[in-house]
Design a protein around this motif. Sequence first.
Motif, PDB file in Angstrom:
ATOM      1  N   UNK A   1       0.484  -1.200  -0.152  1.00  0.00           N
ATOM      2  CA  UNK A   1      -0.520  -0.162  -0.142  1.00  0.00           C
ATOM      3  C   UNK A   1       1.415   1.712   0.411  1.00  0.00           C
ATOM      4  N   UNK A   2       1.763   1.107   0.740  1.00  0.00           N
ATOM      5  CA  UNK A   2       2.971   2.452   0.390  1.00  0.00           C
ATOM      6  C   UNK A   2       3.400   2.363  -0.700  1.00  0.00           C
ATOM      7  N   UNK A   3       4.116   1.575  -1.391  1.00  0.00           N
ATOM      8  CA  UNK A   3       4.925   1.790  -2.063  1.00  0.00           C
ATOM      9  C   UNK A   3       3.729   1.838  -3.481  1.00  0.00           C
ATOM     10  N   UNK A   4       2.360   1.484  -3.390  1.00  0.00           N
ATOM     11  CA  UNK A   4       1.724   1.912  -4.713  1.00  0.00           C
ATOM     12  C   UNK A   4       1.224   3.773  -4.160  1.00  0.00           C
ATOM     13  N   UNK A   5       1.013   3.823  -3.356  1.00  0.00           N
ATOM     14  CA  UNK A   5       1.595   5.819  -2.753  1.00  0.00           C
ATOM     15  C   UNK A   5       2.599   5.856  -2.788  1.00  0.00           C
ATOM     16  N   UNK A   6       3.439   6.046  -2.923  1.00  0.00           N
ATOM     17  CA  UNK A   6       4.415   6.689  -3.835  1.00  0.00           C
ATOM     18  C   UNK A   6       4.743   6.617  -5.628  1.00  0.00           C
TER      19      UNK A   6
ATOM     20  N   UNK B   1     -10.602 -12.110  -8.901  1.00  0.00           N
ATOM     21  CA  UNK B   1     -11.494 -13.931  -8.722  1.00  0.00           C
ATOM     22  C   UNK B   1     -10.691 -14.592  -8.259  1.00  0.00           C
ATOM     23  N   UNK B   2      -9.512 -15.391  -8.611  1.00  0.00           N
ATOM     24  CA  UNK B   2      -8.991 -15.909  -8.667  1.00  0.00           C
ATOM     25  C   UNK B   2      -8.147 -16.246  -6.773  1.00  0.00           C
ATOM     26  N   UNK B   3      -7.722 -14.914  -6.895  1.00  0.00           N
ATOM     27  CA  UNK B   3      -6.633 -15.103  -5.606  1.00  0.00           C
ATOM     28  C   UNK B   3      -6.879 -14.234  -4.739  1.00  0.00           C
ATOM     29  N   UNK B   4      -8.011 -13.474  -4.805  1.00  0.00           N
ATOM     30  CA  UNK B   4      -8.470 -12.690  -3.718  1.00  0.00           C
ATOM     31  C   UNK B   4      -7.839 -11.311  -3.400  1.00  0.00           C
ATOM     32  N   UNK B   5      -8.752 -10.272  -3.136  1.00  0.00           N
ATOM     33  CA  UNK B   5      -7.679  -8.760  -3.194  1.00  0.00           C
ATOM     34  C   UNK B   5      -6.362  -8.359  -2.325  1.00  0.00           C
ATOM     35  N   UNK B   6      -6.366  -7.994  -3.159  1.00  0.00           N
ATOM     36  CA  UNK B   6      -3.900  -7.060  -2.939  1.00  0.00           C
ATOM     37  C   UNK B   6      -4.440  -5.521  -2.953  1.00  0.00           C
ATOM     38  N   UNK B   7      -3.592  -4.803  -2.278  1.00  0.00           N
ATOM     39  CA  UNK B   7      -3.577  -3.636  -2.806  1.00  0.00           C
ATOM     40  C   UNK B   7      -3.525  -3.464  -3.946  1.00  0.00           C
ATOM     41  N   UNK B   8      -2.110  -4.191  -4.922  1.00  0.00           N
ATOM     42  CA  UNK B   8      -2.068  -4.271  -5.760  1.00  0.00           C
ATOM     43  C   UNK B   8      -2.858  -4.773  -6.703  1.00  0.00           C
ATOM     44  N   UNK B   9      -3.563  -5.527  -6.879  1.00  0.00           N
ATOM     45  CA  UNK B   9      -4.713  -5.435  -7.450  1.00  0.00           C
ATOM     46  C   UNK B   9      -5.948  -4.390  -7.809  1.00  0.00           C
ATOM     47  N   UNK B  10      -5.791  -4.464  -6.092  1.00  0.00           N
ATOM     48  CA  UNK B  10      -6.884  -3.636  -6.642  1.00  0.00           C
ATOM     49  C   UNK B  10      -6.772  -1.929  -7.472  1.00  0.00           C
ATOM     50  N   UNK B  11      -5.589  -1.465  -6.884  1.00  0.00           N
ATOM     51  CA  UNK B  11      -4.951  -0.263  -8.223  1.00  0.00           C
ATOM     52  C   UNK B  11      -5.038  -0.669  -9.505  1.00  0.00           C
ATOM     53  N   UNK B  12      -4.434  -1.637  -9.765  1.00  0.00           N
ATOM     54  CA  UNK B  12      -4.115  -2.030 -11.469  1.00  0.00           C
ATOM     55  C   UNK B  12      -5.876  -2.104 -12.279  1.00  0.00           C
TER      56      UNK B  12
ATOM     57  N   UNK C   1      -4.919   4.793   0.470  1.00  0.00           N
ATOM     58  CA  UNK C   1      -5.109   2.882   0.350  1.00  0.00           C
ATOM     59  C   UNK C   1      -3.619   3.149   2.215  1.00  0.00           C
ATOM     60  N   UNK C   2      -2.860   3.605   2.049  1.00  0.00           N
ATOM     61  CA  UNK C   2      -2.162   3.040   3.540  1.00  0.00           C
ATOM     62  C   UNK C   2      -2.519   3.393   4.465  1.00  0.00           C
ATOM     63  N   UNK C   3      -3.657   3.614   4.659  1.00  0.00           N
ATOM     64  CA  UNK C   3      -4.752   3.406   5.809  1.00  0.00           C
ATOM     65  C   UNK C   3      -6.061   2.454   5.696  1.00  0.00           C
ATOM     66  N   UNK C   4      -6.553   2.873   4.477  1.00  0.00           N
ATOM     67  CA  UNK C   4      -7.217   1.277   4.047  1.00  0.00           C
ATOM     68  C   UNK C   4      -6.946  -0.055   4.408  1.00  0.00           C
ATOM     69  N   UNK C   5      -5.410  -0.133   3.877  1.00  0.00           N
ATOM     70  CA  UNK C   5      -4.567  -1.779   3.711  1.00  0.00           C
ATOM     71  C   UNK C   5      -3.363  -1.823   4.811  1.00  0.00           C
ATOM     72  N   UNK C   6      -3.321  -0.908   5.413  1.00  0.00           N
ATOM     73  CA  UNK C   6      -2.924  -0.627   7.040  1.00  0.00           C
ATOM     74  C   UNK C   6      -2.967  -1.627   7.658  1.00  0.00           C
TER      75      UNK C   6
END
Length: 415
Positions: free
Chosen positions: A148-153, A346-357, A410-415
């Motif tokens: 989440x922090x790397x996505x923020x950057x 859908x197959x592997x679940x929710x992650x910050x990277x997948x939501x961002x992409x 994202x850093x707050x949601x996925x902290x």
Amino acid sequence: MSTENMIIENLAKPHELERMFREEPEVFKSAFNSAYEQNRESQVLSVWFERLYFKEDELVAKNKMPQSDFMVMGALAVFAGISSRIIMYFAELDKISPINVLFGVIPFICAYFLYRSKPEKKILYSIISLIAISIIYMNLLPKENTDSIMLSYMHLPVFLWVLMGFSFTGNEFGSVKARLSFLKFNGEFLIIYATMAISGMMLTGLTLQLFSVAGFDISEFYFENIVLFGAAALSVVASYLVTTNMKLAKSIAPYIAKIFSPLILITLVTYLIVVAASRKNPFLDRNFLLVFNGILISILAISIFSITESTKDAKKSISDYVNFILIAVALVMNAIALSAIVFRLASYGITPNRIAVVGLNILIFGNLIWIISSYAGFIRNEKGSSAIQNAVTKYLPAYGIWAAFVTFAFPIIFS
């Protein structure tokens, strides 16, 4: 026959007057003054008077501005260089994140734009506040390399770029023409910056060689201080050169768009064929999907650059057809990438990277649909080029909003 009499005799022949002017401009201008004094009631000569002397008056008025612009630019460039070096010093000590180096450059470019555009106070205060909030927030984040922090950057530069656009357009931030000017500025900025950077590299090589011959190794000091200072300061200088109508960039940019668009299209089609033949699967190969998305974003940026530099109001050119095909190919790639990321979500679940992409791909998909539908109408003579410009410029805030959401939420949601 004197030039003065020839001017008077050819008042009803605009082509002849133009020919006389182009052959001997100074002689024509000198003779024109006498002819105009004798025939002040002539509308033809009145138009020529404005043509010959209006620009001079305009230049006198403008000559005062570049001097103050230059002084402001120089001060901001020095501050940008010093700020960047200070930020990098603390980043090297691991006191702050290196992403802060953006705050050593972009706020000073924004300051120069705000100085030129002179926006209303509410716009000025809004931009200053958003930059200040960004600086404070980014330095309150934990210094951890979580997703989440790397996505923020990664999304911070996009958010700051949109703020730069607001600074550039000022009170006209809602105008399609102003936003289009900002997009053109970006292409011309890259051309000027790259040109000066190459010159700087040559100077660096010469300097290091001269000191090396004298027995001094200054490479570490030079790169850590002079090069960093120059790279930051150069961004403000390049902004100044482009906004003061630097003819070099404005002359080269359209040709770059016309030359590289077809080359990129050929490269892209070849790449897709090779990928299909090698049976690469973006649904299963994560790294390939990331590269695929990177290519897609690059194509979108190149397509927008080509559109802003080549689209005209009246006539279609081969560049328009190339741009249309390029957008179509990008749309196909976007559909594949979007399907792949939804499958992985859908197959592997929710992650910050997948939501961002997936969010970015949905944004790009909507933008490409709008652009290609407008382009199709333009090619069929159902719409003007303004429809394409609307599709490009009116969508820009959407990218800024998404970038702000990822950067700050994202850093707050996925902290």
